[in-house]
Scaffold this motif. Structure first.
Motif, PDB file in Angstrom:
ATOM      1  N   ARG A 173       8.644   0.750  10.433  1.00 39.70           N
ATOM      2  CA  ARG A 173      10.100   0.615  10.437  1.00 39.70           C
ATOM      3  C   ARG A 173      10.748   1.776  11.174  1.00 39.70           C
ATOM      4  NH1 ARG A 173      14.270   2.379   7.819  1.00 39.70           N
ATOM      5  NH2 ARG A 173      13.118   3.589   6.294  1.00 39.70           N
ATOM      6  N   ASP A 174      10.255   3.008  10.915  1.00 42.26           N
ATOM      7  CA  ASP A 174      10.820   4.192  11.543  1.00 42.26           C
ATOM      8  C   ASP A 174       9.827   5.345  11.443  1.00 42.26           C
ATOM      9  OD1 ASP A 174      12.267   6.351  12.498  1.00 42.26           O
ATOM     10  OD2 ASP A 174      13.862   6.209  11.004  1.00 42.26           O
ATOM     11  N   ALA A 175       9.093   5.580  12.523  1.00 39.15           N
ATOM     12  CA  ALA A 175       8.059   6.622  12.531  1.00 39.15           C
ATOM     13  C   ALA A 175       8.638   8.032  12.638  1.00 39.15           C
ATOM     14  CB  ALA A 175       7.072   6.379  13.666  1.00 39.15           C
ATOM     15  N   THR A 176       9.963   8.151  12.796  1.00 38.25           N
ATOM     16  CA  THR A 176      10.575   9.481  12.886  1.00 38.25           C
ATOM     17  C   THR A 176      10.929  10.046  11.514  1.00 38.25           C
ATOM     18  OG1 THR A 176      12.854   8.662  13.112  1.00 38.25           O
ATOM     19  CG2 THR A 176      11.550   8.918  15.149  1.00 38.25           C
ATOM     20  N   GLN A 177      10.728   9.269  10.470  1.00 38.56           N
ATOM     21  CA  GLN A 177      11.047   9.741   9.119  1.00 38.56           C
ATOM     22  C   GLN A 177      10.185  10.951   8.754  1.00 38.56           C
ATOM     23  OE1 GLN A 177      11.455   6.581   5.944  1.00 38.56           O
ATOM     24  NE2 GLN A 177      10.328   5.436   7.501  1.00 38.56           N
ATOM     25  N   PRO A 178      10.750  11.882   8.031  1.00 33.45           N
ATOM     26  CA  PRO A 178       9.920  12.986   7.527  1.00 33.45           C
ATOM     27  C   PRO A 178       8.869  12.453   6.550  1.00 33.45           C
ATOM     28  CG  PRO A 178      12.274  13.430   7.188  1.00 33.45           C
ATOM     29  CD  PRO A 178      12.141  12.013   7.662  1.00 33.45           C
ATOM     30  N   ALA A 230       8.038  13.590   3.789  1.00 27.95           N
ATOM     31  CA  ALA A 230       8.561  13.618   2.416  1.00 27.95           C
ATOM     32  C   ALA A 230       9.297  12.324   2.079  1.00 27.95           C
ATOM     33  CB  ALA A 230       9.488  14.815   2.240  1.00 27.95           C
ATOM     34  N   GLN A 231      10.023  11.790   3.028  1.00 30.29           N
ATOM     35  CA  GLN A 231      10.764  10.544   2.811  1.00 30.29           C
ATOM     36  C   GLN A 231       9.803   9.354   2.691  1.00 30.29           C
ATOM     37  OE1 GLN A 231      14.015  10.121   5.557  1.00 30.29           O
ATOM     38  NE2 GLN A 231      14.336   7.974   5.056  1.00 30.29           N
ATOM     39  N   ILE A 232       8.790   9.325   3.537  1.00 27.49           N
ATOM     40  CA  ILE A 232       7.781   8.265   3.467  1.00 27.49           C
ATOM     41  C   ILE A 232       7.040   8.350   2.134  1.00 27.49           C
ATOM     42  CG2 ILE A 232       5.646   7.368   4.490  1.00 27.49           C
ATOM     43  CD1 ILE A 232       6.731   8.522   7.204  1.00 27.49           C
ATOM     44  N   ALA A 233       6.673   9.571   1.749  1.00 25.96           N
ATOM     45  CA  ALA A 233       5.957   9.793   0.491  1.00 25.96           C
ATOM     46  C   ALA A 233       6.774   9.293  -0.697  1.00 25.96           C
ATOM     47  CB  ALA A 233       5.641  11.278   0.333  1.00 25.96           C
ATOM     48  N   ASP A 234       8.056   9.574  -0.690  1.00 30.04           N
ATOM     49  CA  ASP A 234       8.940   9.149  -1.772  1.00 30.04           C
ATOM     50  C   ASP A 234       8.943   7.619  -1.884  1.00 30.04           C
ATOM     51  OD1 ASP A 234      10.955   9.671  -3.827  1.00 30.04           O
ATOM     52  OD2 ASP A 234      12.364   8.755  -2.396  1.00 30.04           O
ATOM     53  N   LYS A 235       9.038   6.930  -0.749  1.00 28.79           N
ATOM     54  CA  LYS A 235       9.083   5.470  -0.756  1.00 28.79           C
ATOM     55  C   LYS A 235       7.734   4.863  -1.137  1.00 28.79           C
ATOM     56  CE  LYS A 235      13.019   5.107   2.240  1.00 28.79           C
ATOM     57  NZ  LYS A 235      13.579   4.708   3.507  1.00 28.79           N
ATOM     58  N   ALA A 236       6.646   5.617  -0.912  1.00 27.81           N
ATOM     59  CA  ALA A 236       5.313   5.129  -1.259  1.00 27.81           C
ATOM     60  C   ALA A 236       4.895   5.544  -2.666  1.00 27.81           C
ATOM     61  CB  ALA A 236       4.292   5.636  -0.243  1.00 27.81           C
ATOM     62  N   PRO A 247      -0.575  14.289  -0.302  1.00 20.99           N
ATOM     63  CA  PRO A 247      -1.419  13.090  -0.316  1.00 20.99           C
ATOM     64  C   PRO A 247      -0.946  12.025   0.670  1.00 20.99           C
ATOM     65  CG  PRO A 247      -0.862  13.727  -2.553  1.00 20.99           C
ATOM     66  CD  PRO A 247      -0.060  14.593  -1.636  1.00 20.99           C
ATOM     67  N   CYS A 248       0.363  11.941   0.862  1.00 23.34           N
ATOM     68  CA  CYS A 248       0.889  10.979   1.828  1.00 23.34           C
ATOM     69  C   CYS A 248       0.421  11.348   3.234  1.00 23.34           C
ATOM     70  CB  CYS A 248       2.410  10.930   1.751  1.00 23.34           C
ATOM     71  SG  CYS A 248       3.148   9.722   2.863  1.00 23.34           S
ATOM     72  N   TRP A 249       0.544  12.610   3.591  1.00 24.54           N
ATOM     73  CA  TRP A 249       0.121  13.065   4.919  1.00 24.54           C
ATOM     74  C   TRP A 249      -1.375  12.810   5.124  1.00 24.54           C
ATOM     75  CZ3 TRP A 249       1.455  13.470   9.546  1.00 24.54           C
ATOM     76  CH2 TRP A 249       0.735  14.225  10.471  1.00 24.54           C
ATOM     77  N   LYS A 250      -2.182  13.043   4.089  1.00 24.91           N
ATOM     78  CA  LYS A 250      -3.626  12.802   4.190  1.00 24.91           C
ATOM     79  C   LYS A 250      -3.919  11.319   4.410  1.00 24.91           C
ATOM     80  CE  LYS A 250      -5.239  16.857   1.714  1.00 24.91           C
ATOM     81  NZ  LYS A 250      -5.908  17.412   0.537  1.00 24.91           N
ATOM     82  N   ARG A 251      -3.166  10.459   3.740  1.00 27.04           N
ATOM     83  CA  ARG A 251      -3.348   9.015   3.937  1.00 27.04           C
ATOM     84  C   ARG A 251      -2.960   8.610   5.363  1.00 27.04           C
ATOM     85  NH1 ARG A 251      -3.448   4.931  -0.445  1.00 27.04           N
ATOM     86  NH2 ARG A 251      -3.976   5.993  -2.381  1.00 27.04           N
ATOM     87  N   ILE A 252      -1.876   9.179   5.876  1.00 25.69           N
ATOM     88  CA  ILE A 252      -1.467   8.886   7.254  1.00 25.69           C
ATOM     89  C   ILE A 252      -2.582   9.294   8.218  1.00 25.69           C
ATOM     90  CG2 ILE A 252       0.141   9.498   9.109  1.00 25.69           C
ATOM     91  CD1 ILE A 252       2.330   9.686   6.900  1.00 25.69           C
TER      92      ILE A 252
END
Length: 157
Positions: A17-22, A24-30, A36-41
């Motif tokens: 949807r938007d790869a420019t999101q920080p 932290a924002q992606i992690a919050d939505k997930a 851990p979010c960064w490691k999954r990415i």
């Protein structure tokens, strides 16, 4: 298909949807913390699920106001012809996408050019590069829907 859990799918949906999101924002939505979010990415990138992150541009505002879908019928189906065709496509910047098809046409191309003169030039360049049995062009009048985001399931199964 790669086996993705719900969290991976939520991360992917957000990035598509938007790869420019920080992160932290992606992690919050997930439903994760940032690390851990960064490691999954990173794992999704390493596994080839994520193949790149790009900025999407309006073709008209860049001077590419004409979209043409071109159906190609090959004169033969030899490996030599396919290789020559792939090489020709790679050398022509206006060819945005190319697919080998099943059915009436052998290949389908999406081409972006400024105008008819540019399309004619691209057409001549392509047909001079390799023998082609038949070319059928379809000119888009309006782009009614466009997305690069696949509809991944982000609901718990």
């Amino acid at each position: 298909m790669t086996n993705l859990d719900l969290i991976d799918r939520k991360i992917l949906a957000e990035l598509m949807r938007d790869a420019t999101q920080p992160v932290a924002q992606i992690a919050d939505k997930a439903g994760l913390s940032q690390t851990p979010c960064w490691k999954r990415i990173q794992k999704l990138e390493a596994a080839g699920v994520l193949t790149g992150r790009v900025a999407l541009a309006d073709p008209g505002k860049l001077g590419f106001g004409m979209t043409v879908f071109v159906g190609i019928e090959a004169p033969d189906h030899s490996a030599d012809w396919r290789e020559a065709f792939a090489t020709a496509l790679a050398a022509i910047p206006g060819v945005m996408e190319a697919y080998r098809m099943a059915g009436e046409m052998d290949y389908l191309l999406r081409i972006a050019v400024p105008d008819m003169a540019a399309f004619d030039s691209l057409y001549k360049r392509l047909t001079d590069a390799v023998p082609i049995k038949n070319v059928t062009s379809y000119f888009a009048m309006e782009r009614m829907k466009f997305t690069t985001a696949y509809p991944v399931d982000t609901v718990s199964r």
